[in-house]
Design an enzyme around this catalytic site. Structure first.
Site, PDB file in Angstrom:
ATOM      1  N   CYS A 133       0.843  -1.210   0.000  1.00 52.61           N
ATOM      2  CA  CYS A 133       0.000   0.000   0.000  1.00 52.61           C
ATOM      3  C   CYS A 133       0.868   1.247   0.000  1.00 52.61           C
ATOM      4  CB  CYS A 133      -0.934  -0.005   1.205  1.00 52.61           C
ATOM      5  SG  CYS A 133      -2.015   1.447   1.286  1.00 52.61           S
ATOM      6  N   CYS A 136      -0.388   4.100   2.175  1.00 51.83           N
ATOM      7  CA  CYS A 136      -0.223   3.833   3.609  1.00 51.83           C
ATOM      8  C   CYS A 136       1.216   4.076   4.056  1.00 51.83           C
ATOM      9  CB  CYS A 136      -0.593   2.386   3.928  1.00 51.83           C
ATOM     10  SG  CYS A 136      -2.237   1.868   3.415  1.00 51.83           S
ATOM     11  N   ASP A 137       2.174   3.630   3.253  1.00 51.67           N
ATOM     12  CA  ASP A 137       3.552   3.540   3.727  1.00 51.67           C
ATOM     13  C   ASP A 137       4.571   4.366   2.953  1.00 51.67           C
ATOM     14  OD1 ASP A 137       2.673   1.680   5.631  1.00 51.67           O
ATOM     15  OD2 ASP A 137       2.943   0.005   4.251  1.00 51.67           O
TER      16      ASP A 137
END
Length: 318
Positions: A133, A136-137
């Site tokens: 992701c 997300c990261d």
């Protein structure tokens, strides 16, 4: 005993639905599978969930949401749902190795599992440099060299997003040709931060004490093995919605994601609702999953009110 509502699956969507229904005195039962909490339990720090300015660890966020649902009266049960009979009411849920249970309504929140390559070092380094992701990261790889594995639109999109943070993004694909649409390929090729390592088969994720150090690949043209050094590896080869246990009883799109009535969480079976990534093939974020869980809980509550007042040919009142 027939439960008013059973939530199959957890994650931000299912747990939010549990919180709302429990606060409404609906006494929901949540069936959590072998990975309670969903994909967030495999992440490290979550910095984009509202209300946590310093960030929060994914497992901690999920544990907090679970405790909040329990505080208001939600019940939890661990088990693997083998199948569900939606042909008549109450619905029957069959759990592996346990007695079946019945429910007036069901909320499906079983999520979508990221596809992995199945190579050595991959799973062991999730949260240590391996991610599925970018949104997300990606922030954690500011100024770093990153590898994106994949050749479809999602890989092009992930690579483009990661150029906001990374010093370099290497796109690795096992074929010379890409499956991505021409417009997505053109956008990726226009970036001076994206380099290409095509016709390479990933063989192993390499790591050290501090996490990922690179990716071992095979040059398909020469047959030789090569090492691409990198600080992070993003796997972008798609997701698999966890809907097989429903055995085709609910309408899905071509990729297997559940289809809901626009603006609601209602599936094609009255009294069955869906929330979280199992019905979202676009955003797949914790906050959007939580929002859809709220919708599912409210839709479920309205549905039961209509049934009890005998007004529902069981349609939502919208």
């Amino acid at each position: 005993m027939v439960y008013k509502t059973v939530i199959i699956g957890t994650g931000p969507g299912g747990l939010t639905a549990a919180i709302y229904l429990a606060r409404a005195n609906m006494e929901p039962l949540v069936i959590e599978g072998p990975e309670p909490g969903g994909q967030l339990t495999t992440t490290t720090e979550v910095e984009n969930f509202p209300g946590f300015p310093e960030g929060i660890m994914g497992p901690e966020l999920m544990a907090n949401m679970r405790h909040q649902a329990e505080r208001f009266g939600a019940k939890f049960r661990t088990g693997w749902v083998r199948s569900v009979d939606m042909s008549k009411r109450p619905f029957t849920i069959f759990i592996e190795g346990a007695e079946s249970i019945q429910a007036e309504t069901i909320i499906v929140s079983t999520g979508a599992s990221a596809r992995y390559l199945g190579i050595p070092g991959e799973r062991e380094n999730v949260g240590r440099g391996v991610s599925t992701c970018a949104t997300c990261d990606g922030f954690f790889f500011r100024g770093k060299k990153i590898i994106v594995i994949g050749g479809g639109d999602s890989a092009m999109e992930e690579a483009g997003f990661l150029t906001r943070f990374a010093s370099e993004v290497v796109l690795v694909n096992r074929r010379t040709e890409l499956r991505a649409s021409k417009i997505m390929q053109d956008r990726a090729r226009a970036s001076d931060k994206i380099s290409w390592s095509l016709d390479r088969t990933p063989l192993e994720v390499l790591s050290g004490p501090l996490g990922v150090t690179g990716l071992k690949v095979r040059n398909n043209a020469s047959g030789e093995e090569e090492v691409i050094e990198a600080d992070g590896i993003f796997i972008a080869i798609g997701h698999i919605p966890n809907t097989a246990f429903l055995e085709g009883q609910l309408e899905t799109d071509s990729s297997g994601y559940l289809i809901v009535k626009p603006g609601t969480s209602q599936t094609n079976v009255p009294g069955v609702f869906a929330c979280g990534d199992v019905q979202d093939n676009r955003y797949r974020q914790a906050i959007t999953a939580a929002g859809s869980g709220c919708k599912a809980a409210i839709d479920c509550e309205y549905y039961l009110e209509d049934v009890q007042s005998n007004t529902a040919d069981v349609q939502l009142k919208f």
